[in-house]
Design a protein around this motif. Structure first.
Motif, PDB file in Angstrom:
ATOM      1  N   VAL B  61      -4.999 -11.363   7.087  1.00 24.98           N
ATOM      2  CA  VAL B  61      -3.771 -10.584   7.204  1.00 24.98           C
ATOM      3  C   VAL B  61      -2.952 -11.120   8.384  1.00 24.98           C
ATOM      4  CG1 VAL B  61      -2.870  -8.234   7.038  1.00 24.98           C
ATOM      5  CG2 VAL B  61      -5.256  -8.649   6.468  1.00 24.98           C
ATOM      6  N   LEU B 167      -4.197   0.308   3.481  1.00 19.17           N
ATOM      7  CA  LEU B 167      -2.825  -0.202   3.416  1.00 19.17           C
ATOM      8  C   LEU B 167      -1.907   0.860   2.839  1.00 19.17           C
ATOM      9  CD1 LEU B 167      -0.753  -2.586   3.573  1.00 19.17           C
ATOM     10  CD2 LEU B 167      -1.304  -3.003   1.165  1.00 19.17           C
ATOM     11  N   ASP B 169       1.569   0.749   1.425  1.00 19.60           N
ATOM     12  CA  ASP B 169       2.608  -0.204   1.040  1.00 19.60           C
ATOM     13  C   ASP B 169       3.918   0.547   0.821  1.00 19.60           C
ATOM     14  OD1 ASP B 169       4.201  -2.166   0.026  1.00 19.60           O
ATOM     15  OD2 ASP B 169       2.695  -2.973  -1.353  1.00 19.60           O
ATOM     16  N   LEU B 208      -2.702   0.146   8.116  1.00 25.64           N
ATOM     17  CA  LEU B 208      -1.696  -0.915   8.016  1.00 25.64           C
ATOM     18  C   LEU B 208      -0.570  -0.417   7.129  1.00 25.64           C
ATOM     19  CD1 LEU B 208      -4.462  -2.327   8.705  1.00 25.64           C
ATOM     20  CD2 LEU B 208      -3.659  -4.289   7.373  1.00 25.64           C
ATOM     21  N   TYR B 209       0.661  -0.554   7.586  1.00 31.13           N
ATOM     22  CA  TYR B 209       1.739  -0.206   6.666  1.00 31.13           C
ATOM     23  C   TYR B 209       2.698  -1.369   6.524  1.00 31.13           C
ATOM     24  CZ  TYR B 209       4.671   0.926  10.688  1.00 31.13           C
ATOM     25  OH  TYR B 209       5.379   0.867  11.847  1.00 31.13           O
ATOM     26  N   ARG B 210       3.213  -1.494   5.348  1.00 31.12           N
ATOM     27  CA  ARG B 210       4.023  -2.660   4.982  1.00 31.12           C
ATOM     28  C   ARG B 210       5.464  -2.270   4.686  1.00 31.12           C
ATOM     29  NH1 ARG B 210       5.313  -4.533  -0.055  1.00 31.12           N
ATOM     30  NH2 ARG B 210       5.989  -6.699  -0.117  1.00 31.12           N
ATOM     31  N   MET B 289       1.151  -9.363   5.340  1.00 35.22           N
ATOM     32  CA  MET B 289       0.489  -8.454   4.410  1.00 35.22           C
ATOM     33  C   MET B 289       0.652  -8.801   2.938  1.00 35.22           C
ATOM     34  SD  MET B 289       1.061  -4.772   6.209  1.00 35.22           S
ATOM     35  CE  MET B 289       0.574  -4.477   7.914  1.00 35.22           C
ATOM     36  N   ALA B 293      -1.372  -6.985  -0.005  1.00 34.16           N
ATOM     37  CA  ALA B 293      -0.594  -6.039  -0.817  1.00 34.16           C
ATOM     38  C   ALA B 293      -0.632  -6.418  -2.292  1.00 34.16           C
ATOM     39  CB  ALA B 293       0.847  -5.975  -0.310  1.00 34.16           C
ATOM     40  N   CYS B 296      -3.901  -5.323  -3.622  1.00 39.97           N
ATOM     41  CA  CYS B 296      -4.019  -3.870  -3.759  1.00 39.97           C
ATOM     42  C   CYS B 296      -3.279  -3.353  -4.990  1.00 39.97           C
ATOM     43  CB  CYS B 296      -3.484  -3.172  -2.508  1.00 39.97           C
ATOM     44  SG  CYS B 296      -4.526  -3.408  -1.044  1.00 39.97           S
ATOM     45  N   TYR B 302      -6.695   0.608  -2.156  1.00 33.04           N
ATOM     46  CA  TYR B 302      -5.944   0.428  -0.909  1.00 33.04           C
ATOM     47  C   TYR B 302      -6.807   0.612   0.334  1.00 33.04           C
ATOM     48  CZ  TYR B 302      -1.697   0.029  -3.637  1.00 33.04           C
ATOM     49  OH  TYR B 302      -0.734  -0.427  -4.509  1.00 33.04           O
TER      50      TYR B 302
END
Lengths: 327, 327, 327, 327
Positions: B61, B167, B169, B208-210, B289, B293, B296, B302
């Motif tokens: 990542v 994650l 997303d 983790l956020y995208r 990511m 992503a 996922c 996730y």
């Protein structure tokens, strides 16, 4: 085990040439391969590695990076990490960190490091060592110029360093705090130690072996010749073992894995000539193994989930790392 | 989600003061604590994390470290990594690497890097940001001087960065390739996205956020203001969410996690003022990511084992990393 | 003067080969020489230089070294100087600089720099440029490896950079603020400018010529392609002039002295191929000439004592400098 | 001369306070001055300096910069210069330096250095040392933060370092190869040495004095405590002499000019507290004086043109230099 100068084990360059052929994996994973024996680690190995987390204990197998590191200028001009601050709390509290357009100054610290990629706990990339002008998989050594490695660079391994780790605590198995410098470990020793510890060496393993060398230095508060000088380590004659076991990587608590002085007068670090460019093994060095070894002797479990992601430095031929063992 | 300049969400310094109290974890793990919310990760969390490895797929990542990185001098004098070679294959093939006393010259490559610890994919240490002269757990900001951080340095975390990752997303959930700069993500969005993805946020998670911000830059082949300029990100008002969820760490695919321009004129990056020094959350930034992503969305899972060991740079206030997600 | 693309002046590689022979000084000062045309500066030249100090005015002809410098990554990975503090006054006033055994803490600041040796005002050493595998005096290019230059390094010049300097203010002579990029200066221009200024070019001179390029960038607050891109400068065809005039060194207010784009498609910077390795001229680049030029136009005196000692960096192929002109 | 521990010369902090007042030049050249005693060098001094060039001999008074320098980590984390190659001749001859659009590859070498500004032969800027929170001319020490010196930085001196130099060869005058560590030189010694050498100390002089310390280290091939440890040097009690003589700068062949151990237990380097921040003298250290001293003893001339331009590193508090003496 034997002394580096035991005539029975001495050899000359012709053996290096021979072993270069005998132990070569060139082409095994295609002409474009840059992973080497990390190819031995697949989904099954990763899934199995995860099952080794049984008590939920995580341990670092890395040394801190700072100016107290082992580099003493003995080899190739490596230096200990230089850590410099770009912004500080002492600045912050004096209102030096104003931000244009904002009513109040920010308060933060920032820093930088300058370090050889092989100055502390590290991976050697497959482009780190050559054998008569060639590197892993037959790529030409000249592909590594002043702008870095066009092939076999460390960033290629960015998602590869995860699998089953095992510890071979050679020093403890041999009944000593640390092996003496110049002590060469034989293939038989590796096998016997594994057997004594009740751990099996499998395809795709990340094999860590402990000589006690680093702990001796830390205890004496004196690195001396640790980085580039004499050391205990594996014999050149273990090349075949490294090849046949199909391990993913080999890691030690010494600067260069293999015994120094070497068992030959012809070249320096002859084992490197075979292991990296011919077999394609990624090598880990300067590992701090005390905590892990103490834990293993306590619970008698010498296998663990191992995760040691390199910094993906583009075209780099090594990377500082903080390897983790999780049990 | 809302625009940073939506009057409904604008605030002044008094809210920072208030939230500093409301969301403080100081003393929660004793007066000497330097781990902050990483205390939420224990043996149970680690064991659970290992069970998330189901198909044996490992993903990085992290962004590569090189001179193509996002730094443009916008903030604090950070630069992109400078990779230099100390020894090369081109030297090697010309016999320049002679070793005294050896018949044949060695052949190897060696290299070094000079880089700000926060120039690429990274952890912010708890000593990275201060709030009115104090850092995490009430330590004085002046403990971070030109010789580094005497408290809350990154090396303290050397065996902590292993656990369950999830994650969120946000971009995909919002139906866009990337959120626009200045878009603030609300707590409700984080919850709704998690729910939509079928993933629960638990104590000790690495979240983790995208936003899609990095991928937008990579696609356009232009970092522009990525490092220090405008960006999408979490609203200041998510501080409470961060506090209450008892997460271990928060990570984003942006330079600074929070929305820029900020929702206040009084300070820069107000969310940082609360999250790092008051809540004690270790922050991850500049995460790459895309691969994760994509995986996922494909398998609809996730959650994953997350392992992102920092380089244990003594007294450092950050560390470059190569985070791994394993599913 | 002419445009770089004027067909009358275009040439191919055969001219480079021919000029390499015509303009060669190899062997002129013996087979071991590493000084090149600095040999033209002797006691008489130095004594004469001192007589040029008439009004007691000293001027720097160098640009400051900092992160506002001209490097934009256009060539070879050069970066602007990175200046970091190792100790600060903000630390000092907070008593952080205690000395063991002393009653009171010291108070000081300390700093460091990381910089390419050719990133700002600089000397190119004779080992900086090669011509078909050879450098000045016929030494092999492979003598410059990853550990630096075994021959023709900058430290050899440590006591050489003192003599008579002259300024050829080509831009002012041509009646423009700055020459346009791509404008090539001919030998006739150099002579005519000198004559118009009433200054004679003599053996052993340090010849500075001004195009106005740097001042254009400084005025526009935009370096653009200054470092590595298009520029005004001397024509390749001035090689012969450089050779015959027996000057000690040639210096310009541009990044690379010669006109860019070049007058040939065959190689980049063809003039460099002749001037450094064949004639043995030390080249000065990125000089800041405004103050000196303003002074010269005022007092009509275009000669001065010139002193520009390089940092004697062992095995270096260049050096940052702060050249001084004293009148 | 006397030993540092001679009770007759021991003192406590109150003398530092007293001398700070007695020897202060604050305000002498206006409230905005950042030149200090370099104000003593004007057109007359520069013109006179030029007349000292009589035989046309130029000598470097600087040490080479490389990894063999004196730094041993004894003080403040300074390191020896790290010289790295960015491009090499070994690359060049293998055609690695292709230029897009050109028929033939270029051939060149390029390099970089990372170094503390005070690691070798150097100037201390006026912002290098503070006295109770203040620096030269009364500026606050906090003006020197992590982004460098807002006042009294080295770049301010860019055209100042040119004038009359004199050498006081104390070691030779005292009849020894080198003074012993801990030997303190008195004002009377400086005067007597000058008299014996037949050289007058005048306003605006750059005064170099030689203890033989560096040559002792070079002869023994062992720097030992040279950088930060014990040394011969001027007594604290020479502060008044430094002030009254109206010299421009003071330079030594030692790491820190003054005697170490110091003549007080209260602070480290008490002479620095007065000379830099109160008198405003720019200090030169780690000068290599052998060649100059040999020449002076031979021709009995101890005065010369002195030119030692600092690198104008913006906001720097020191600079590496290559000082030149021309006779």
């Amino acid at each position: 085990m034997h002394r580096f100068d035991d005539p029975k084990y001495r050899f000359d360059f012709s053996l290096i040439e021979k072993m270069s052929d005998t132990c070569s994996n060139w082409g095994k994973w295609g002409p474009d391969d840059e992973f080497g024996t990390l190819n031995y680690v697949g989904p099954e190995q990763r899934k199995h590695a995860a099952t080794l987390v049984k008590k939920g204990k995580a341990m670092s197998v890395g040394l801190n990076f700072d100016d107290q590191g082992p580099q003493r200028g003995l080899f190739g001009g490596r230096w200990n990490p230089i850590h410099t601050m770009l912004a500080t709390g002492t600045d912050a509290v004096q209102g030096k960190q104003k931000v244009p357009g904002k009513k109040y100054a920010n308060q933060y610290a920032d820093d930088a490091v300058s370090m050889p990629l092989q100055c502390g706990t590290q991976w050697d990339a497959l482009g780190h060592v050559f054998n008569r002008g060639k590197m892993w998989n037959g790529y030409d050594a000249t592909l590594v110029g002043s702008r870095g490695a066009e092939k076999n660079s460390i960033d290629k391994m960015k998602d590869k360093m995860f699998g089953r780790g095992i510890l071979l605590d050679i020093a403890r198995w041999a009944g000593v705090e640390s092996l003496e410098d110049g002590t060469a470990i034989d293939s038989e020793d590796l096998d016997a130690c594994a057997k004594a510890q009740g751990v099996e060496i499998r395809q795709g393993d990340f094999v860590l072996y402990r000589t006690g060398h680093m702990e001796r230095c830390l205890k004496n508060k004196e690195w001396g010749g640790y980085a580039g000088g004499n050391a205990p380590g594996v014999s050149f004659h273990t090349c075949k073992w490294m090849h046949e076991k199909k391990i993913a990587a080999i890691c030690a608590d010494t600067w260069g894995c293999e015994v120094i002085p070497n068992e030959t007068d012809d070249v320096f670090q002859p084992w490197h000539w075979i292991v990296i460019p011919q077999i394609g093994i990624t090598m880990g060095e300067i590992f701090y193994m005390k905590d892990l070894a103490d834990d293993c002797v306590e619970d008698k479990v010498y296998e663990f989930l191992f995760c040691a992601p390199p910094l993906p430095i583009s075209r780099g031929v090594g990377s500082p790392i903080n390897p983790m063992a999780v049990k």
